[in-house]
Scaffold this motif. Structure first.
Motif, PDB file in Angstrom:
ATOM      1  N   ARG A 255       0.885  -1.224  -0.146  1.00  0.00           N
ATOM      2  CA  ARG A 255       0.038  -0.026  -0.117  1.00  0.00           C
ATOM      3  C   ARG A 255       0.829   1.204  -0.097  1.00  0.00           C
ATOM      4  NH1 ARG A 255      -4.662  -2.165  -1.885  1.00  0.00           N
ATOM      5  NH2 ARG A 255      -5.759  -3.547  -0.139  1.00  0.00           N
ATOM      6  N   ALA A 256       0.648   1.940  -1.124  1.00  0.00           N
ATOM      7  CA  ALA A 256       1.584   3.116  -1.166  1.00  0.00           C
ATOM      8  C   ALA A 256       0.798   4.357  -0.374  1.00  0.00           C
ATOM      9  CB  ALA A 256       1.671   3.817  -2.667  1.00  0.00           C
ATOM     10  N   ILE A 257      -0.323   4.231  -0.160  1.00  0.00           N
ATOM     11  CA  ILE A 257      -1.163   5.189   0.639  1.00  0.00           C
ATOM     12  C   ILE A 257      -2.074   4.132   1.594  1.00  0.00           C
ATOM     13  CG2 ILE A 257      -2.991   7.015   0.731  1.00  0.00           C
ATOM     14  CD1 ILE A 257      -1.921   7.771  -2.114  1.00  0.00           C
ATOM     15  N   THR A 258      -1.670   4.522   2.741  1.00  0.00           N
ATOM     16  CA  THR A 258      -2.616   3.836   3.816  1.00  0.00           C
ATOM     17  C   THR A 258      -3.617   4.724   4.675  1.00  0.00           C
ATOM     18  OG1 THR A 258      -0.797   4.537   5.821  1.00  0.00           O
ATOM     19  CG2 THR A 258      -0.320   2.524   4.514  1.00  0.00           C
ATOM     20  N   THR A 259      -4.187   3.843   5.447  1.00  0.00           N
ATOM     21  CA  THR A 259      -5.352   4.577   6.051  1.00  0.00           C
ATOM     22  C   THR A 259      -4.721   5.777   7.076  1.00  0.00           C
ATOM     23  OG1 THR A 259      -5.275   3.017   7.943  1.00  0.00           O
ATOM     24  CG2 THR A 259      -7.039   2.862   6.150  1.00  0.00           C
ATOM     25  N   ASP A 260      -3.671   5.407   7.974  1.00  0.00           N
ATOM     26  CA  ASP A 260      -2.922   6.387   8.615  1.00  0.00           C
ATOM     27  C   ASP A 260      -2.468   7.663   7.851  1.00  0.00           C
ATOM     28  OD1 ASP A 260      -3.212   4.624  10.808  1.00  0.00           O
ATOM     29  OD2 ASP A 260      -1.245   3.967  10.581  1.00  0.00           O
ATOM     30  N   MET A 261      -2.262   7.537   6.672  1.00  0.00           N
ATOM     31  CA  MET A 261      -1.472   8.607   6.049  1.00  0.00           C
ATOM     32  C   MET A 261      -2.876   9.657   5.700  1.00  0.00           C
ATOM     33  SD  MET A 261       0.944   6.853   3.059  1.00  0.00           S
ATOM     34  CE  MET A 261       2.489   6.162   3.393  1.00  0.00           C
ATOM     35  N   VAL A 262      -3.985   8.882   5.136  1.00  0.00           N
ATOM     36  CA  VAL A 262      -5.101   9.673   4.993  1.00  0.00           C
ATOM     37  C   VAL A 262      -5.459  10.496   6.218  1.00  0.00           C
ATOM     38  CG1 VAL A 262      -7.360   9.525   3.971  1.00  0.00           C
ATOM     39  CG2 VAL A 262      -5.379   8.267   2.833  1.00  0.00           C
ATOM     40  N   VAL A 284      -3.975   2.280  -2.728  1.00  0.00           N
ATOM     41  CA  VAL A 284      -4.726   2.897  -1.773  1.00  0.00           C
ATOM     42  C   VAL A 284      -5.487   1.872  -1.027  1.00  0.00           C
ATOM     43  CG1 VAL A 284      -6.147   4.682  -1.126  1.00  0.00           C
ATOM     44  CG2 VAL A 284      -4.807   4.879  -3.160  1.00  0.00           C
ATOM     45  N   ASP A 285      -5.312   1.946   0.255  1.00  0.00           N
ATOM     46  CA  ASP A 285      -6.078   1.106   1.375  1.00  0.00           C
ATOM     47  C   ASP A 285      -7.545   1.430   1.074  1.00  0.00           C
ATOM     48  OD1 ASP A 285      -7.532  -0.146   3.578  1.00  0.00           O
ATOM     49  OD2 ASP A 285      -5.494  -0.244   4.705  1.00  0.00           O
ATOM     50  N   PRO A 286      -8.408   0.632   0.747  1.00  0.00           N
ATOM     51  CA  PRO A 286      -9.863   0.670   0.303  1.00  0.00           C
ATOM     52  C   PRO A 286     -10.659   1.228   1.729  1.00  0.00           C
ATOM     53  CG  PRO A 286      -9.548  -1.784   0.473  1.00  0.00           C
ATOM     54  CD  PRO A 286      -8.105  -0.952   0.635  1.00  0.00           C
ATOM     55  N   GLY A 287      -9.968   0.944   2.892  1.00  0.00           N
ATOM     56  CA  GLY A 287     -10.694   1.385   3.990  1.00  0.00           C
ATOM     57  C   GLY A 287     -10.944   3.032   4.103  1.00  0.00           C
ATOM     58  N   PRO A 292     -14.868  10.665   6.541  1.00  0.00           N
ATOM     59  CA  PRO A 292     -15.469  12.091   5.891  1.00  0.00           C
ATOM     60  C   PRO A 292     -14.495  12.693   5.130  1.00  0.00           C
ATOM     61  CG  PRO A 292     -15.757  11.682   8.206  1.00  0.00           C
ATOM     62  CD  PRO A 292     -14.682  10.587   7.787  1.00  0.00           C
ATOM     63  N   GLY A 293     -15.235  13.356   3.849  1.00  0.00           N
ATOM     64  CA  GLY A 293     -14.490  14.256   3.247  1.00  0.00           C
ATOM     65  C   GLY A 293     -13.524  13.524   2.007  1.00  0.00           C
ATOM     66  N   VAL A 294     -13.406  12.224   2.085  1.00  0.00           N
ATOM     67  CA  VAL A 294     -12.465  11.601   1.278  1.00  0.00           C
ATOM     68  C   VAL A 294     -13.332  10.959   0.211  1.00  0.00           C
ATOM     69  CG1 VAL A 294     -10.562   9.715   1.180  1.00  0.00           C
ATOM     70  CG2 VAL A 294     -10.803  11.245   3.041  1.00  0.00           C
ATOM     71  N   THR A 295     -12.855  10.950  -1.197  1.00  0.00           N
ATOM     72  CA  THR A 295     -13.357  10.196  -1.996  1.00  0.00           C
ATOM     73  C   THR A 295     -12.377   9.230  -2.763  1.00  0.00           C
ATOM     74  OG1 THR A 295     -14.971  11.837  -2.432  1.00  0.00           O
ATOM     75  CG2 THR A 295     -14.628  10.159  -4.393  1.00  0.00           C
ATOM     76  N   LEU A 296     -12.670   7.857  -2.843  1.00  0.00           N
ATOM     77  CA  LEU A 296     -11.635   7.062  -3.437  1.00  0.00           C
ATOM     78  C   LEU A 296     -12.155   6.597  -4.849  1.00  0.00           C
ATOM     79  CD1 LEU A 296      -9.017   5.314  -3.757  1.00  0.00           C
ATOM     80  CD2 LEU A 296     -10.181   3.527  -2.293  1.00  0.00           C
ATOM     81  N   VAL A 297     -11.610   6.687  -5.947  1.00  0.00           N
ATOM     82  CA  VAL A 297     -11.944   5.888  -7.315  1.00  0.00           C
ATOM     83  C   VAL A 297     -10.905   5.199  -7.633  1.00  0.00           C
ATOM     84  CG1 VAL A 297     -12.539   6.472  -9.263  1.00  0.00           C
ATOM     85  CG2 VAL A 297     -13.525   7.954  -7.638  1.00  0.00           C
ATOM     86  N   ASP A 298     -11.345   3.932  -7.910  1.00  0.00           N
ATOM     87  CA  ASP A 298     -10.193   2.892  -8.231  1.00  0.00           C
ATOM     88  C   ASP A 298     -10.859   2.144  -9.465  1.00  0.00           C
ATOM     89  OD1 ASP A 298     -11.696   1.040  -6.929  1.00  0.00           O
ATOM     90  OD2 ASP A 298     -10.513   0.908  -5.199  1.00  0.00           O
TER      91      ASP A 298
END
Length: 433
Positions: A255-262, A284-287, A292-298
């Motif tokens: 995971r290049a981008i984890t939940t902690d980073m976000v 990106v971790d799907p979690g 709130p305020g985060v949108t993930l499109v994969d």
């Protein structure tokens, strides 16, 4: 030998399975090597993208080739064969040619008409050439497919209407963020997809672009092309806190981008964050979707939403389908004609040998024959033979373009007891080519 394709794509398999099967780097080279080493395979190529994994092989037997390629996909991916085979497709002979040409023209992409697939096929061919796994059959097939793809993009509006996955993702980002011109963007990775992302962002008016990559020098080179700046991969958390839009294209398996980073990036900020994950395996971790305020499109969400259909582009798609049909027919005609060439050359070689033998007998029987007269006789005999052979050789080449064309060449070989592999015929063929 005959062309065989075994593969799976976004049309037949969930992204989670594609994520397990996709290969790159050393893993791709190992798979390519193992395919080529199989006893049924004479040439091989591997196409592995975020939307498809396909094995191309010139094989001597259909069933043996299918079994071998399926086994290798299962072994290299670690996916049980009974689970994998439910999602595989197999294309053979003319269907294989049609499939490759459709793929090259963008008709089989998640976003119909996208042009990146041309570069991906070209890269797959170059890799196979470098590894010595392609020969004349695959090389000519793929080169013709690339020409068909270029024609589709130059003669129709499919490339303008069919944006890449990057373009679709940025359109979705615009729905969440509003106009993206002037926004701050972070691109994680510096490969071909990252380069496409950075260029698309720059064209969209994003003036603050940061490139993060494990190899800092590559990040610098990419950043320079879009007037951005580069950071080490360790700088992603700090840069993400400042960014409005993050595009991640690493696909390294971690995971290049984890939940902690976000979570850290969203701390104390009120503006939204849009994450576009174009990698397989996912970056990106799907979690983070629950934040709130985060949108993930994969790729999963794009596939589930059915993004990339014809979008009202029926006319352009029909035009491209017409080009595919024309180019497939032209390729098949060309290959059928090429198959009869050794037989035609063997026939002419046999005729030339007969002429030489008869001229030798004439010289032995009439030793006092004048040299000039002898040359004239030889010339006359060769002209007679050439005229006799002209019509049947022209006709057999024409008939070879028909679906049953091989039968005419076979009949010619039987009638004249020809061996296209005989040393004399092979030598003449090499000279004429």
């Amino acid at each position: 030998m005959t062309m065989l394709i075994v593969g799976l794509s976004h049309r037949t398999a969930p992204v989670a399975l594609l994520e397990c099967v996709t290969v790159s780097g050393d893993a791709l080279l190992k798979l390519l090597h193992d395919v080529r080493q199989d006893a049924h395979v004479s040439e091989a190529m591997v196409v592995s993208t975020c939307n498809r994994v396909e094995l191309y092989a010139d094989v001597d037997k259909f069933h043996g080739g299918v079994t071998a390629l399926t086994d290798l996909l299962a072994t290299h991916s670690g996916v049980p064969q009974e689970q994998l085979t439910r999602h595989l497709y197999v294309h053979y002979e003319e269907r294989a040619v049609h499939h490759l040409f459709s793929v090259a023209c963008g008709l089989d992409s998640m976003v119909v008409g996208e042009g990146q697939i041309l570069g991906q096929i070209r890269t797959a061919l170059r890799t196979a050439q470098h590894e010595g796994s392609v020969g004349p059959t695959l090389n000519e097939l793929v080169q013709h497919a690339l020409r068909a793809g270029k024609r589709a993009h130059s003669e129709t509006g499919i490339d303008r209407a069919g944006a890449s996955l990057v373009g679709v993702g940025l359109d979705l980002a615009g729905r969440v963020l509003g106009p993206i011109a002037g926004r701050r963007a972070l691109v994680v990775g510096a490969g071909s997809m990252s380069a496409l992302s950075a260029a698309t962002l720059a064209r969209a008016g994003v003036t603050n672009i940061v490139i993060a990559n494990r190899t800092y020098e590559r990040a610098v080179r990419l950043a320079e092309t879009v007037g951005g700046r580069a950071v080490e991969l360790t700088g992603v958390p700090a840069e993400m806190a400042q960014a409005d839009l993050v595009v991640s294209c690493v696909g390294a398996g971690n995971r290049a981008i984890t939940t902690d980073m976000v979570l850290a990036a969203m701390a104390g900020r009120s503006r939204p964050l849009f994450l576009l994950d174009l990698a397989l395996p996912h970056d990106v971790d799907p979690g983070v979707r629950t934040f709130p305020g985060v949108t993930l499109v994969d790729l999963d969400s794009m596939q589930q939403a059915g993004i990339g259909g014809d979008g009202g582009r029926g006319a352009e798609i029909d035009a491209v389908r017409g080009i595919v049909a024309e180019e497939v027919a032209a390729y098949l005609d060309q290959t059928r004609a090429a198959r009869v060439t050794p037989t035609v050359i063997a026939l002419r070689s046999r005729a030339a040998a007969v002429v030489e033998a008869e001229m030798g007998r004439l010289t032995a029987r009439v030793p006092e024959l004048d040299g000039k007269l002898k040359d004239e006789v030889a010339h006359m005999v060769r002209r007679v033979v050439d005229k006799l052979l002209h019509e049947p050789t022209v006709r057999v080449k024409q008939l070879a373009a028909s679906p049953a064309g091989d039968h005419y060449a076979e009949a010619l070989r039987e009638l004249f007891n020809l061996d296209p592999k005989a040393p004399g015929a092979v030598s003449r063929m090499e000279l004429e080519q």
